[in-house]
Design a protein around this motif. Sequence first.
Motif, short mmCIF file in Angstrom:
data_model
loop_
_atom_site.label_atom_id
_atom_site.label_comp_id
_atom_site.label_asym_id
_atom_site.label_seq_id
_atom_site.Cartn_x
_atom_site.Cartn_y
_atom_site.Cartn_z
N VAL A 27 18.25 -9.61 -1.12
CA VAL A 27 19.70 -9.66 -1.30
C VAL A 27 20.08 -8.81 -2.50
O VAL A 27 19.39 -8.83 -3.53
N THR A 79 15.98 -11.31 -4.80
CA THR A 79 16.31 -9.95 -5.18
C THR A 79 15.30 -9.50 -6.22
O THR A 79 14.42 -10.26 -6.64
N THR A 126 20.25 -14.14 -6.87
CA THR A 126 20.06 -15.00 -5.71
C THR A 126 19.27 -16.25 -6.09
O THR A 126 18.21 -16.15 -6.72
N ARG A 127 19.80 -17.39 -5.68
CA ARG A 127 19.04 -18.64 -5.81
C ARG A 127 18.68 -19.13 -4.42
O ARG A 127 19.53 -19.20 -3.53
N ASP A 128 17.41 -19.50 -4.27
CA ASP A 128 16.95 -20.11 -3.04
C ASP A 128 15.98 -21.22 -3.44
O ASP A 128 14.87 -20.96 -3.91
N GLU A 160 14.83 -16.17 0.18
CA GLU A 160 15.76 -15.08 -0.10
C GLU A 160 15.62 -14.76 -1.57
O GLU A 160 15.51 -15.66 -2.41
N GLU A 211 21.99 -8.95 -5.01
CA GLU A 211 22.70 -9.66 -6.08
C GLU A 211 21.83 -10.80 -6.58
O GLU A 211 20.83 -11.13 -5.95
#
Length: 198
Positions: A154, A136, A158-160, A134, A156
Amino acid sequence: MPKDILLITGDFGEDYDVMVPYQGLEMVGHNVDVVCPDKEAGDRIKTSIHDFRGDQTYMEDRGHDFELNATLADADLDEYDALYLPGGRAPEYLRTYDEVLDTVRHFFDTNKPVGALCHGQHILNAADVVDGYEMTSYHALRSECEAAGCAAWVDEVTRDGNLVTAQGWDDHPEILSIFLEMLGTEVRHEEEVAPADD
């Protein structure tokens, strides 16, 4: 404990995207090596300033000269704890360098923290490392991120896993806060002490 961070940028990287993380990460005690392929420590890059003035897209003005403090060709990637990719126009051409793409792949292969902002995601997409993440980006790159295989785009910060991504320089407080957390950096605020009565 101070960390060693590699920041890859180039001519017409976005001024804020380069300067804010460089200065902010150095301010809390980390070492940030800023590099550009085909340039050496001591060489300068030209930055650009992007601004929205009511048009359908941003305008670009000339920014500052920024002096590189390290040489990518000499970098021992195993010595770095994290990678940061600023935005601006530079990622459009930086993604054509095998040296840059191999560097990015190293940080994903070793599961080290990676931060990417705005157009920095051009480099992630070209390195073929976003499959299943995920993420951005600057909104105009959404279709490119999806075509590169990201699990979801996403709208906004985003951390994944080991990757944190943001859309633009107004996201600096949030992306840098998350990036510092990924580095294990704790910023403590001292409680205010009331002055003693005389």
